[in-house]
Structures are given as structure tokens and as C-alpha cells.
Write an enzyme that holds these catalytic residues in place. Structure first.
Site, PDB file in Angstrom:
ATOM      1  N   ALA A  54      12.728 -43.031  96.641  1.00 60.35           N
ATOM      2  CA  ALA A  54      12.525 -42.007  96.250  1.00 60.35           C
ATOM      3  C   ALA A  54      13.801 -40.983  95.159  1.00 60.35           C
ATOM      4  CB  ALA A  54      12.482 -40.479  97.890  1.00 60.35           C
ATOM      5  N   SER A  55      14.225 -40.514  95.672  1.00 61.47           N
ATOM      6  CA  SER A  55      15.567 -39.606  94.405  1.00 61.47           C
ATOM      7  C   SER A  55      16.439 -40.077  94.489  1.00 61.47           C
ATOM      8  CB  SER A  55      15.321 -38.257  94.411  1.00 61.47           C
ATOM      9  OG  SER A  55      14.118 -37.188  93.857  1.00 61.47           O
ATOM     10  N   LEU A  56      16.859 -41.159  95.528  1.00 65.23           N
ATOM     11  CA  LEU A  56      18.120 -42.013  95.222  1.00 65.23           C
ATOM     12  C   LEU A  56      17.839 -43.057  93.821  1.00 65.23           C
ATOM     13  CD1 LEU A  56      18.831 -43.269  98.787  1.00 65.23           C
ATOM     14  CD2 LEU A  56      20.517 -42.654  96.976  1.00 65.23           C
TER      15      LEU A  56
END
Length: 337
Positions: A54-56
Site C-alpha cells: 500500500a502506501s509503503l
């Protein structure tokens, strides 16, 4: 309580079906384990389990951007229009790379463009047409990172997935971390949401709907990775960015703070952030909506990776916020007695 016990209790409460975690220093891992299953009716989590980051994805893309800065292919003051002609004459023409990295671009964040944009080109047109916010300040913006990816592709002359592979994952031998899982690898991915929009449980393809419309490769989401790959990244960051960018570049990236935001990273806020209560003010990290996170504290020489599928089968639960904090408190205590 140990980190493993904290996560086992969270699974018992139904917060996620599986988890993997590692913590350590620049010398290597100190603690590492897995628990649970890929989905509630699935096979056990293993060392080779792939997690939707995801936003990693954002700080990994950010590292590739800083590598371009380091090589002279990009500067933090470059504007969007200087790399993307389609933005000339728009209100985003003068937005800079620095503003995109620090979420200060005034580009509205968290826009469900997929609901009205069936194709990649439709979504890119809608993205270009989003009016900027009137007020200055920090607003977390996945849309800004979509544009950042386009700028990076233009500067490097290669697609984003190739850029990230060449500048970040390949130098660190993060061989399983990538966009767009091949079909034969999807069965070893942790399941995410039973998605109403797609009408199925998502497993092995990107959870983020906007990233799906963009083809699975985007600046804000889309990457998958394994525990050992993310631990390699954490260890490298503890060592000053060895293998990816120079220590002085990483210091600029993580030490420049604007409203709590570093460049593609979140600065540590003890009373608010997911890094817990025991990290120092120099710490930085990032969370992923699917239940992932990576935190690094250069002052303590400490990193921690937490990978879960907390959106499986539904994104409704909000228990991950406290789980992350208690996990990091336990991890830093074990790693640095």
C-alpha cells in the site's frame, strides 16, 4: 509483553488473518517471526509471503526520486510542468518535486477517482483537472505521489517499475519486492479486502482502487514485498542508505521536516504516530493502509517492519493504530535492552 504475543492477541480478536515482523539494527535482525494465515480460510503465512505494501510504496518511490536528485537528473525545485507538458498552463504547473514529496503541493488527497474513471487515461485527465486547495499547509496526498511518479519517469526516461527496480530494489537484493506480481506468485500473497467495487476478495493484485485503474504501477501504492526484503531496506536505512543513496542524501530526505513530514516519510510524533512512545525525534517511517509499516530511528540504530493484512476481509476495523504503537514499543525494548 513480546511483539509476537501482541500480534497473536490481535489476530485472536480478528484484526488480521496473518502477520510478519522483523526488527533490528544496522548489524542485522534481532527479532523476526510470522503468524497466522494468508486468508482466514488459507494456508499459513511463510517466509515467502508477499504483502501488499500500500502506501509503503511512497517512500520506496521517494528513494528512487532522491537517487535521481543525487545523480543530477532531477532537483527538488524542478516543477511539474518542466517534466510534464500536459500540466503546462494548469494550476499545478509550478508545483515542485519538494512540495510533492512533503505533501505541501495543495493537491487534494485521497480522491476516489476510480469511481468515475474507468481507464488510466481517464484517471490521469481527472488528476490534472483537480483544483488545488486554497490554503497552504500539509495535506496527505496520494494524488500528489501519482504526479510525482510521472515526473520521475520523465526525468529518468524509464517506466516507474523499472526505475524503482534499478535504483532501489535491485541494489539491495530485494528480489521479491515489485509492482505487478506474476500470476504464479499471486497465491503466496496475503489476501486483502473483500472488495465491493471488484466483487471479490483481492489477493495478489493491488488493493488500492486508483492504483488498479492506473494499471497496478503508481507512485502512491502498488508494490508488494516480503518480510526479509523490507528488513533489508530497514537495515540499509539504519546504515545511512547504503546501496541506494548516500548518507548525506538520506539525511536531507529524512531530516527536512515540514509540518511533521519529511521527504516521502512521516516524522515521528510520540503522542500521535504509529511508531509508538519510545523512538527519538530523529525517527521516521511510513504506514500502509493494508496494515503495513516500516520505522527507522537513526539515533537508536533501530528499524522495525510490521506486515499485516488488516483490511481482510474488511477495512472497517481501526484496531491497527494501537497495535502498531504497542508493537513498536515492544520491538524497541527487545532490540535495545
Amino acid at each position: 509483553m513480546t511483539a509476537g504475543r501482541i500480534l497473536a492477541r490481535a489476530r485472536d480478536k480478528g484484526e488480521f488473518s496473518g502477520a510478519a515482523w522483523a526488527y533490528g539494527t544496522s548489524a542485522g535482525p534481532v527479532g523476526r517471526d510470522t503468524l497466522g494465515t494468508l486468508r482466514w480460510d488459507g494456508v499459513p503465512v511463510g517466509d515467502d509471503t508477499l504483502w501488499d505494501l500500500a502506501s509503503l510504496t511512497k517512500p520506496i518511490v521517494g528513494l528512487a526520486v532522491m537517487a535521481l536528485v543525487e545523480s543530477g537528473e532531477l532537483t527538488l525545485d524542478d516543477t511539474v510542468e518542466s517534466h510534464l507538458p500536459r500540466y503546462a498552463g494548469t494550476d499545478k504547473a509550478g508545483v515542485t518535486v519538494f512540495e510533492l514529496l512533503t505533501h505541501t503541493s495543495r493537491i487534494p488527497g485521497q480522491q476516489p477517482l476510480y469511481r468515475r474513471c474507468p481507464t488510466r487515461e481517464d484517471l490521469l485527465d481527472a488528476l490534472a483537472g483537480l483544483p488545488l486547495r486554497e490554503r497552504q499547509g500539509v495535506e496527505y496526498s496520494s494524488q500528489g505521489f501519482m504526479i510525482l511518479a510521472l515526473v520521475a519517469e520523465s526525468a529518468a526516461g524509464v517506466p516507474l517499475d523499472q526505475l524503482v527496480r534499478e535504483r532501489v530494489t535491485a541494489p539491495l537484493s530485494m528480489d521479491d519486492t515489485r509492482f505487478l506480481l506474476p500470476e504464479h506468485d499471486r497465491a503466496r500473497a496475503a489476501a486483502t479486502e473483500d472488495c465491493p467495487w471488484r466483487g471479490r476478495v483481492v489477493q495478489g493484485t493491488v488493493h488500492d482502487e486508483n492504483a488498479e485503474v492506473l494499471g497496478g504501477v503508481a507512485g502512491h501504492a502498488g508494490m508488494f514485498g516480503t518480510l526479509d526484503d523490507l528488513a533489508r531496506l530497514g537495515q540499509a536505512l539504519c546504515g545511512g542508505g547504503a546501496g541506494v543513496i548516500a548518507p548525506r542524501t538520506l539525511a536531507v530526505m529524512t531530516g527536512t521536516r515540514t509540518g511533521g513530514r519529511a521527504l516521502a516519510w512521516q516524522g515521528h510524533e510520540p503522542r500521535l504516530g504509529s511508531g509508538g512512545d519510545l523512538l527519538t525525534a530523529s525517527a521516521y517511517g511510513h504506514d500502509g493502509f493494508t496494515g503495513t509499516s516500516l520505522w527507522v530511528d537513526p539515533e537508536l540504530d533501530f528499524y522495525a517492519v510490521l506486515l499485516t493484512n488488516r483490511v481482510h476481509p474488511s477495512r472497517a476495523s481501526d484496531g491497527i493504530a494501537r497495535i502498531r504503537r504497542t508493537f513498536h514499543n515492544a520491538a524497541v525494548t527487545r532490540a535495545l535492552p
